[in-house]
Design a protein around this motif. Structure first.
Motif, PDB file in Angstrom:
ATOM      1  N   LEU A 165     -74.905  -2.411 -59.201  1.00 12.23           N
ATOM      2  CA  LEU A 165     -74.742  -2.912 -57.932  1.00 12.23           C
ATOM      3  C   LEU A 165     -74.237  -4.049 -58.070  1.00 12.23           C
ATOM      4  N   ASN A 166     -74.386  -4.913 -58.398  1.00 10.63           N
ATOM      5  CA  ASN A 166     -73.630  -6.277 -58.854  1.00 10.63           C
ATOM      6  C   ASN A 166     -72.453  -6.095 -59.653  1.00 10.63           C
ATOM      7  N   ASN A 167     -71.599  -5.737 -59.471  1.00  6.38           N
ATOM      8  CA  ASN A 167     -70.022  -5.554 -60.093  1.00  6.38           C
ATOM      9  C   ASN A 167     -69.530  -7.712 -59.812  1.00  6.38           C
ATOM     10  N   SER A 168     -70.529  -8.405 -59.912  1.00  2.68           N
ATOM     11  CA  SER A 168     -69.792  -9.892 -59.771  1.00  2.68           C
ATOM     12  C   SER A 168     -70.248 -10.677 -60.754  1.00  2.68           C
ATOM     13  N   LEU A 169     -71.112 -10.135 -61.486  1.00  2.00           N
ATOM     14  CA  LEU A 169     -71.476 -10.677 -62.973  1.00  2.00           C
ATOM     15  C   LEU A 169     -70.219 -11.228 -63.468  1.00  2.00           C
ATOM     16  N   PRO A 170     -70.519 -11.961 -64.949  1.00  3.38           N
ATOM     17  CA  PRO A 170     -69.774 -12.590 -65.525  1.00  3.38           C
ATOM     18  C   PRO A 170     -68.871 -11.379 -66.133  1.00  3.38           C
ATOM     19  N   ASN A 171     -69.461 -10.350 -67.245  1.00  2.40           N
ATOM     20  CA  ASN A 171     -68.791  -9.379 -67.884  1.00  2.40           C
ATOM     21  C   ASN A 171     -68.334  -8.237 -67.051  1.00  2.40           C
ATOM     22  N   MET A 172     -68.522  -8.007 -65.673  1.00  2.00           N
ATOM     23  CA  MET A 172     -68.177  -6.840 -64.826  1.00  2.00           C
ATOM     24  C   MET A 172     -66.734  -6.290 -65.074  1.00  2.00           C
ATOM     25  N   ASN A 173     -65.796  -7.489 -65.433  1.00  2.00           N
ATOM     26  CA  ASN A 173     -64.800  -7.475 -65.252  1.00  2.00           C
ATOM     27  C   ASN A 173     -65.031  -6.317 -66.760  1.00  2.00           C
ATOM     28  N   ARG A 174     -65.090  -6.539 -67.811  1.00  2.00           N
ATOM     29  CA  ARG A 174     -65.135  -5.816 -68.227  1.00  2.00           C
ATOM     30  C   ARG A 174     -65.553  -4.892 -68.538  1.00  2.00           C
ATOM     31  N   PHE A 175     -66.785  -4.912 -68.051  1.00  2.00           N
ATOM     32  CA  PHE A 175     -67.048  -2.877 -67.475  1.00  2.00           C
ATOM     33  C   PHE A 175     -66.427  -2.174 -67.178  1.00  2.00           C
ATOM     34  N   TYR A 176     -65.878  -2.696 -65.818  1.00  2.00           N
ATOM     35  CA  TYR A 176     -64.820  -1.630 -65.141  1.00  2.00           C
ATOM     36  C   TYR A 176     -63.076  -1.095 -65.809  1.00  2.00           C
ATOM     37  N   ARG A 177     -63.523  -2.342 -67.371  1.00  2.00           N
ATOM     38  CA  ARG A 177     -61.702  -1.580 -67.288  1.00  2.00           C
ATOM     39  C   ARG A 177     -62.374  -0.660 -68.923  1.00  2.00           C
ATOM     40  N   ASP A 178     -63.951  -0.994 -69.429  1.00  2.00           N
ATOM     41  CA  ASP A 178     -64.326  -0.284 -70.231  1.00  2.00           C
ATOM     42  C   ASP A 178     -63.839   1.154 -69.851  1.00  2.00           C
ATOM     43  N   ALA A 179     -65.388   1.246 -68.341  1.00  2.00           N
ATOM     44  CA  ALA A 179     -65.541   2.379 -67.813  1.00  2.00           C
ATOM     45  C   ALA A 179     -64.078   3.258 -67.756  1.00  2.00           C
ATOM     46  N   MET A 180     -63.771   2.330 -66.932  1.00  2.00           N
ATOM     47  CA  MET A 180     -61.965   3.302 -66.373  1.00  2.00           C
ATOM     48  C   MET A 180     -61.355   3.670 -68.044  1.00  2.00           C
ATOM     49  N   ALA A 181     -61.395   2.949 -69.090  1.00  2.00           N
ATOM     50  CA  ALA A 181     -60.943   3.636 -70.248  1.00  2.00           C
ATOM     51  C   ALA A 181     -61.534   5.047 -70.489  1.00  2.00           C
ATOM     52  N   SER A 182     -62.815   4.815 -70.377  1.00  2.00           N
ATOM     53  CA  SER A 182     -63.680   6.212 -71.120  1.00  2.00           C
ATOM     54  C   SER A 182     -63.947   6.997 -70.485  1.00  2.00           C
ATOM     55  N   LEU A 183     -64.306   7.077 -69.100  1.00  2.00           N
ATOM     56  CA  LEU A 183     -63.908   8.719 -68.086  1.00  2.00           C
ATOM     57  C   LEU A 183     -62.728   8.534 -67.763  1.00  2.00           C
ATOM     58  N   GLY A 184     -61.105   8.095 -68.280  1.00  2.00           N
ATOM     59  CA  GLY A 184     -59.745   8.522 -68.633  1.00  2.00           C
ATOM     60  C   GLY A 184     -60.255   9.520 -69.621  1.00  2.00           C
ATOM     61  N   ARG A 185     -60.364   9.354 -71.177  1.00  2.00           N
ATOM     62  CA  ARG A 185     -60.868   9.901 -71.962  1.00  2.00           C
ATOM     63  C   ARG A 185     -61.081  11.517 -72.011  1.00  2.00           C
ATOM     64  N   TYR A 186     -62.646  11.979 -70.788  1.00  2.00           N
ATOM     65  CA  TYR A 186     -62.975  12.901 -71.169  1.00  2.00           C
ATOM     66  C   TYR A 186     -63.206  13.647 -69.859  1.00  2.00           C
ATOM     67  N   THR A 187     -63.121  13.107 -68.696  1.00  2.00           N
ATOM     68  CA  THR A 187     -63.332  13.914 -67.402  1.00  2.00           C
ATOM     69  C   THR A 187     -62.133  14.212 -66.886  1.00  2.00           C
ATOM     70  N   SER A 188     -62.289  15.017 -65.577  1.00  2.00           N
ATOM     71  CA  SER A 188     -60.982  14.914 -64.819  1.00  2.00           C
ATOM     72  C   SER A 188     -61.130  15.013 -63.409  1.00  2.00           C
ATOM     73  N   GLY A 189     -62.044  13.716 -63.789  1.00  2.00           N
ATOM     74  CA  GLY A 189     -62.163  12.408 -62.350  1.00  2.00           C
ATOM     75  C   GLY A 189     -63.324  11.916 -62.110  1.00  2.00           C
ATOM     76  N   TRP A 190     -63.398  11.719 -61.687  1.00  2.00           N
ATOM     77  CA  TRP A 190     -64.777  10.831 -60.857  1.00  2.00           C
ATOM     78  C   TRP A 190     -65.053  10.862 -59.647  1.00  2.00           C
ATOM     79  N   ALA A 191     -65.874  10.686 -58.935  1.00  2.00           N
ATOM     80  CA  ALA A 191     -66.547   9.703 -57.377  1.00  2.00           C
ATOM     81  C   ALA A 191     -67.513   8.190 -57.417  1.00  2.00           C
ATOM     82  N   GLY A 192     -67.293   7.344 -57.536  1.00  2.00           N
ATOM     83  CA  GLY A 192     -67.778   6.076 -57.553  1.00  2.00           C
ATOM     84  C   GLY A 192     -68.700   5.395 -56.004  1.00  2.00           C
TER      85      GLY A 192
END
Length: 477
Positions: free
Chosen positions: A336-363
């Protein structure tokens, strides 16, 4: 799944964590650090494919109108949604539809509602966006002040229900709501009604070129028995009630549509890193479609990269697709709150993780404003949401050896063995806005800069390496 908090699930977090420790190895907190991001299909997980056998990657967003109903249903969804998504490089939409709008009276299906869905699908086709039809429910349905299963299909045995407007997700644990799920799963007439509802949808929409598949029920829940903790109850519900439900609905859908993929969800409890109890769904085109939410972050906390949540989630959620050999597409994710201090790191980590095992995603969710919206009123990405827009291979005509994007250098690289003489020749790349240089070794590149697309044509059985490099000054720091 918009929600202000999930305080009820916080109670289960410690229990879930202990169960996870016994089920999967302990994750390291640095495993998802920013770096090159591999795409689709982890070890032992098959990739999603199209009718030509090409390996697919889906990147996109949920599209919804939860506010309007009846004659105004779906009026908040416009062609602009699909035009704007495609312009930013996304090729996939999970479209929320509601059983209570489709069948307001038993056996009476709204032709107006079906026509509205078809109009949305026409927009999606026009802008080359594939659509997953999601039969959405929140807290079961309108009998409890939400959307989903019709009031006429809601049976509570007179059990109590108390609204929780400041924590609506906790309403799932009200006795009346839990009993309503039990009746949906167990009552034969409700089983038939749900199956027929899906046949009406699939028969009407299955031939539409934009339709990729069906999601039979959003975030299914159930009734917790005396003495059960939440993770134990979730796995029993998945094993004993959801597995038969998905088999029933798959059989019903196949009577009218043989081709679409069927996306099956576990309960939302998988978000705590608890392996699912789902069993085998006896259908050749099943996709595992968990959601990717963290209890603390949904309650307003910042991302803690040292806690290992993403790593634990990934290890737990990949067990089912590895065992049953089905692709994975994450149906919802994003805080919900994507502007907190660590959220830039979250999106980078999440995109890396989703790329390892999924065929895709819907945000969650493509809308124009605040809260969970991907973009603001002007159509610009909200803070950190721009990190979801990466180059990727929409369709690969062959066997993928590796595919990865490095946001630090702005370089995407795809390696694949082209299909044989009877296979497709055409591989398609999606490129987000910006200046890209696309080259290929072993193939011909056709780059449509205006549409953010690149097409690669390769000879049968050739080895191909495609490189897309972001040029100019907009490479991520």
């Amino acid at each position: 799944m918009s929600r202000s908090s999930r305080t009820t699930l916080l109670v289960a977090t410690a229990v879930a964590a202990s169960l996870l420790t016994a089920a999967v190895p302990t994750a390291t907190a640095t495993a998802a650090a920013a770096g090159p991001r591999a795409e689709s299909g982890g070890d032992g997980i098959p990739a999603l494919t199209d009718s030509r056998g090409r390996v697919l990657t889906l990147r996109g967003w949920n599209v919804e109108d939860k506010t309007n109903r009846g004659d105004a249903a779906l009026s908040a969804v416009t062609e602009k949604h699909f035009r704007d998504m495609r312009a930013k490089g996304f090729n996939f939409a999970r479209l929320l539809v509601f059983w209570d709008d489709l069948e307001p009276q038993p056996g009476r299906y709204s032709q107006t509602y079906l026509r509205k869905i078809e109009r949305i699908l026409d927009w999606a086709e026009k802008h080359d966006v594939k659509v997953l039809i999601d039969a959405h429910q929140d807290v079961f349905g309108p009998a409890f002040g939400h959307r989903g299963i019709p009031a006429w299909a809601t049976r509570t045995d007179g059990l109590p229900f108390t609204p929780h407007p400041d924590d609506w997700f906790s309403e799932y644990f009200e006795p009346a709501v839990q009993r309503a799920f039990t009746h949906l799963y167990e009552d034969e007439d409700l089983r038939r009604a749900q199956a027929r509802m899906w046949q009406v949808l699939a028969e009407r929409l299955g031939d539409h070129p934009a339709v990729l598949g069906y999601d039979p029920i959003n975030e299914p829940m159930g009734e917790i028995r005396e003495g059960e903790d939440l993770p134990t109850a979730a796995r029993r519900i998945e094993r004993e009630q959801l597995t038969p439900l998905y088999n029933r609905l798959a059989d019903a859908i196949r009577e009218v549509d043989r081709d679409a993929w069927i996306f099956v969800e576990p309960t939302p409890i998988v978000g705590e890193g608890v392996p699912t109890g789902l069993g085998r769904i006896d259908d050749p085109k099943i996709v595992y479609a968990p959601h990717f939410y963290n209890t603390g972050m949904e309650a307003g906390a910042d991302y803690d990269p040292t806690a290992g949540w993403i790593e634990s989630y990934e290890q737990a959620v990949t067990l089912y697709p590895k065992e049953y050999k089905v692709p994975v597409v994450v149906g919802e994710w994003g805080p919900l709150n994507n502007s907190l201090p660590n959220m830039n790191r979250f999106y980078r980590d999440a995109m890396a993780s989703l790329g390892r095992y999924t065929s895709g995603w819907a945000g969650y969710v493509w809308c124009y404003g605040g809260g969970y919206c991907a973009v603001d009123g002007t159509g610009a990405f909200r803070t950190n949401k721009e990190l979801t827009a990466e180059p990727y291979a929409e369709a690969v005509a062959g066997r993928v050896s590796s595919a990865a994007y490095d946001p630090a250098t702005g370089v995407y690289r795809l390696e694949y063995a082209a299909a044989g003489p009877r296979g497709s020749r055409l591989t398609e790349l999606a490129l987000p806005p910006g200046d890209w240089k696309v080259t290929a070794r072993g193939a011909l590149v056709l780059h449509d800069r205006d549409r953010g697309r690149a097409r690669v044509v390769a000879a049968p059985d050739s080895r191909v390496t495609v490189t897309a490099t972001r040029t100019g000054t907009d490479v991520l720091p």
